[in-house]
Design a protein around this motif. Structure first.
Motif, short mmCIF file in Angstrom:
data_model
loop_
_atom_site.label_atom_id
_atom_site.label_comp_id
_atom_site.label_asym_id
_atom_site.label_seq_id
_atom_site.Cartn_x
_atom_site.Cartn_y
_atom_site.Cartn_z
N LYS A 145 0.93 -17.29 -4.52
CA LYS A 145 1.58 -18.59 -4.71
C LYS A 145 2.82 -18.43 -5.58
N THR A 146 3.72 -19.39 -5.42
CA THR A 146 4.90 -19.37 -6.28
C THR A 146 4.49 -19.81 -7.67
N ARG A 147 4.63 -18.90 -8.65
CA ARG A 147 4.32 -19.28 -10.02
C ARG A 147 5.55 -19.91 -10.66
N MET A 148 6.69 -19.32 -10.31
CA MET A 148 7.92 -19.79 -10.92
C MET A 148 9.09 -19.30 -10.09
N ILE A 149 10.12 -20.11 -9.97
CA ILE A 149 11.34 -19.65 -9.31
C ILE A 149 12.52 -20.27 -10.03
N GLY A 150 13.55 -19.46 -10.25
CA GLY A 150 14.71 -19.98 -10.97
C GLY A 150 15.65 -18.88 -11.38
N PRO A 151 16.54 -19.16 -12.33
CA PRO A 151 17.50 -18.16 -12.79
C PRO A 151 16.80 -16.90 -13.27
N ALA A 152 17.41 -15.76 -13.00
CA ALA A 152 16.75 -14.47 -13.23
C ALA A 152 16.21 -14.31 -14.65
N GLU A 153 17.05 -14.57 -15.66
CA GLU A 153 16.63 -14.29 -17.04
C GLU A 153 15.38 -15.10 -17.40
N GLU A 154 15.41 -16.37 -17.08
CA GLU A 154 14.29 -17.25 -17.43
C GLU A 154 12.97 -16.74 -16.85
N VAL A 155 12.98 -16.47 -15.55
CA VAL A 155 11.73 -16.09 -14.89
C VAL A 155 11.26 -14.73 -15.40
N ILE A 156 12.19 -13.81 -15.57
CA ILE A 156 11.82 -12.48 -16.04
C ILE A 156 11.23 -12.57 -17.45
N GLU A 157 11.83 -13.42 -18.28
CA GLU A 157 11.34 -13.59 -19.65
C GLU A 157 9.90 -14.13 -19.65
N ALA A 158 9.71 -15.16 -18.84
CA ALA A 158 8.38 -15.77 -18.77
C ALA A 158 7.36 -14.75 -18.26
N TYR A 159 7.77 -13.97 -17.27
CA TYR A 159 6.87 -12.98 -16.68
C TYR A 159 6.53 -11.89 -17.70
N THR A 160 7.55 -11.41 -18.40
CA THR A 160 7.32 -10.36 -19.40
C THR A 160 6.39 -10.86 -20.49
N LYS A 161 6.62 -12.10 -20.92
CA LYS A 161 5.79 -12.67 -21.98
C LYS A 161 4.33 -12.71 -21.53
N GLN A 162 4.13 -13.16 -20.31
CA GLN A 162 2.77 -13.29 -19.82
C GLN A 162 2.10 -11.92 -19.69
N SER A 163 2.88 -10.93 -19.24
CA SER A 163 2.33 -9.58 -19.10
C SER A 163 1.94 -9.02 -20.46
N ASP A 164 2.82 -9.24 -21.47
CA ASP A 164 2.53 -8.76 -22.82
C ASP A 164 1.24 -9.38 -23.34
N LYS A 165 1.13 -10.69 -23.10
CA LYS A 165 -0.07 -11.39 -23.55
C LYS A 165 -1.31 -10.74 -22.94
N GLY A 166 -1.22 -10.46 -21.65
CA GLY A 166 -2.33 -9.83 -20.96
C GLY A 166 -2.69 -8.49 -21.58
N GLU A 167 -1.67 -7.74 -21.97
CA GLU A 167 -1.90 -6.44 -22.59
C GLU A 167 -2.62 -6.58 -23.92
N LYS A 168 -2.11 -7.57 -24.70
CA LYS A 168 -2.71 -7.77 -26.02
C LYS A 168 -4.17 -8.17 -25.91
N ARG A 169 -4.40 -9.05 -24.93
CA ARG A 169 -5.78 -9.51 -24.77
C ARG A 169 -6.69 -8.33 -24.45
N GLN A 170 -6.16 -7.42 -23.61
CA GLN A 170 -6.96 -6.24 -23.27
C GLN A 170 -7.18 -5.35 -24.48
N ALA A 171 -6.10 -5.24 -25.29
CA ALA A 171 -6.19 -4.37 -26.46
C ALA A 171 -7.18 -4.92 -27.47
N ALA A 172 -7.25 -6.25 -27.57
CA ALA A 172 -8.09 -6.88 -28.59
C ALA A 172 -9.58 -6.76 -28.29
#
Lengths: 253, 262
Positions: A226-253
């Motif tokens: 599904k489309t999670r987000m669509i829009g200007p490159a920087e915004e979407v990439i930022e949101a995606y990176t943030k979410q991925s980092d969160k996922g990593e942290k959760r796994q690390a914790a």
């Protein structure tokens, strides 16, 4: 001008269970409706709305299995949408699975011809291009050898050289930039740049956020088809990176 | 519909190149190469003449061309059908990459088999001319439309089998058995009218077998110098039309969805 338009597109795969006895299962299933399901369904894409116009550079991101490559194949016309509508204007050049589809018993030259013909070349037009394709691949005398004996890197070189020898209206690329050895990668990137600048529209899938940010002006984030987000490159990439980092942290914790 | 065929025509260099490659690959590394294609039916005819000539007390002058045409024809039909089963799997990597009319993959197979058929048939022509001479040259010309019909039929059959086999992979085995049985119900090695009792019920099977009527359309002009019967012409055409319709229908249903089955 709109070149690609997807309206509420969905794609459902029917995946067969591994194993034998399809006919038997089918008959049992068809006749008695009691036996176990012989295939199950996977909703690969769901409710995708997308419009790509002239001059657009669209990037697609998402986790593995999010449906990125499937979406590309749907855009290229390899998969038909199982629901919704797909409209494409213009010639499509697609770069995915390029290392597949060689006639392994034929040599490099012959395979250049076959691929070229499939891309719509004629003997005359391919004759003009074949030298430059061969030169770009840098395969030299290996081109006289059956493709059976090529390493996977050599195959990618050859495939990339053929596939990028046309200048399509719409360019569709799946993680091509990791092709071949270092020297070739650099060359490939250069060629991709010229191709992308000459194409009317570009759709590219990549996990390399840095180069995506440079290449694309719009980004689509796919999540479970599904489309999670669509829009200007920087915004979407930022949101995606943030979410991925969160996922990593959760796994690390 | 015309769009579909013009797409096929536009890609002609592609499938023709593949056919050429298939033919070359077949004889890769052999010394006499294409000679094997010529030798195989001749050897088969020779040994069968030897055996059946004894059993059925056949006149070899007549029997050799009869056998040769029958075997060549049957080799072509089985190749079209059995390789047709594999045609879409064979072209899978192309199908996954590039949308193209699916009918080109069965066409590739049929043209390859057709090449060998024409070779075998050329030998048969030489045999007939050498042993008996042509009864009627005009009748031999009649083979041209027959071959066109045979081409349409085999392409259609290959499409049908290809689709059937992709959807149900059991199909190729079923079809294999079916073709094996058909071999004995088609007058390939013997003329049923000569070996069977005229009152035998089996004769009906031969009469309504479309492969038998097609074979009559080939043999009558060539071996007897006569035009084939209207029944043979009608039955063969009707069967071809039927196969064509089924193939068109199968492609209509599966052209787009084929990718999901591969």
């Amino acid at each position: 001008m709109t070149l690609i338009k997807l309206e509420d597109v969905g794609l459902k795969f029917r995946v067969r269970r591994a194993g034998k006895a399809q006919l038997k299962d089918f008959l049992l299933h068809g006749l008695f409706r009691r036996s176990k399901q012989t295939s199950f369904e996977v909703q690969a894409l769901e409710h995708i709305d997308l419009e790509v116009g002239e001059g657009d550079r669209l990037g697609i991101i998402g986790h593995n299995g999010a449906g990125k490559s499937t979406l590309l194949k749907l855009l290229a016309g390899v998969y038909p949408p199982t629901s919704g509508r797909r409209k494409v204007v213009g010639q499509i050049g697609a770069l995915f699975d390029i290392a597949l589809g060689f006639e392994v018993d034929a040599n490099g030259w012959e395979n250049i011809m076959y691929r070229g013909y499939l891309q719509g070349e004629t003997p005359r037009s391919i004759r003009e291009k074949i030298a430059s394709i061969a030169e770009f691949s840098e395969l030299g005398n290996f081109l006289n050898m059956p493709v059976r004996y090529y390493s996977s890197g050599m195959k990618v070189r050859l495939a990339f050289s053929i596939a990028t020898s046309i200048a399509p209206d719409i360019l569709i690329v799946d993680e091509i930039l990791s092709a071949g050895d270092m020297a070739f990668q650099k060359k490939a990137r250069e060629r991709m740049k010229t191709l992308m600048s000459s194409a009317l529209a570009v759709v590219v899938v990549s996990h390399d956020m840095k180069s995506l940010a440079l290449m694309c002006d719009r980004v689509l984030w796919l999540d479970h088809g599904k489309t999670r987000m669509i829009g200007p490159a920087e915004e979407v990439i930022e949101a995606y990176t943030k979410q991925s980092d969160k996922g990593e942290k959760r796994q690390a914790a | 519909m015309t769009g579909y065929f013009s797409d096929i025509w536009r890609l002609r260099y592609f499938w023709l190149a593949l056919v050429r490659n298939d033919l070359r690959r077949r004889y890769r590394g052999t010394i006499i190469g294409i000679g094997w294609s010529l030798l195989q039916p001749i050897a088969m005819t020779a040994v069968l003449c030897l055996i059946f000539g004894q059993i059925f007390h056949q006149n070899l002058r007549e029997f050799a061309p009869y056998l040769l045409t029958g075997l060549t024809f049957w080799a072509f039909i089985t190749a079209a059908v059995m390789q047709g089963c594999q045609s879409f799997f064979q072209g899978e990597s192309y199908i996954r990459q590039h949308p193209a009319p699916l009918a080109i993959y069965p066409l590739r197979v049929v043209l390859g088999a057709g090449f060998h058929f024409l070779l075998g048939f050329a030998i048969a022509l030489v045999f007939v001319w050498f042993l008996n001479g042509f009864g009627h040259l005009l009748a031999v010309l009649y083979l041209v439309p027959t071959f066109a019909l045979l081409f349409v039929l085999s392409w259609s059959l290959a499409v049908c089998m290809g689709v059937a086999n992709v959807v149900f992979q059991d199909s190729q085995h079923l079809i294999g058995i079916f073709m094996q049985m058909s071999f004995y119900l088609t007058p390939i090695m013997y003329d049923p009218h000569k070996v069977l009792d005229p009152s035998s019920r089996l004769l009906a099977l031969f009469k309504y077998n479309p492969f038998a009527t097609l074979l009559e359309m080939i043999r009558k002009p060539l071996l007897d110098g006569e035009l084939p019967s209207l029944w043979a012409l009608g039955a063969s055409s009707a069967f071809t039309l039927l196969a064509l319709c089924v193939a068109a229908l199968a492609l209509r249903c599966f052209e787009k969805r084929m990718i999901f089955y591969l």
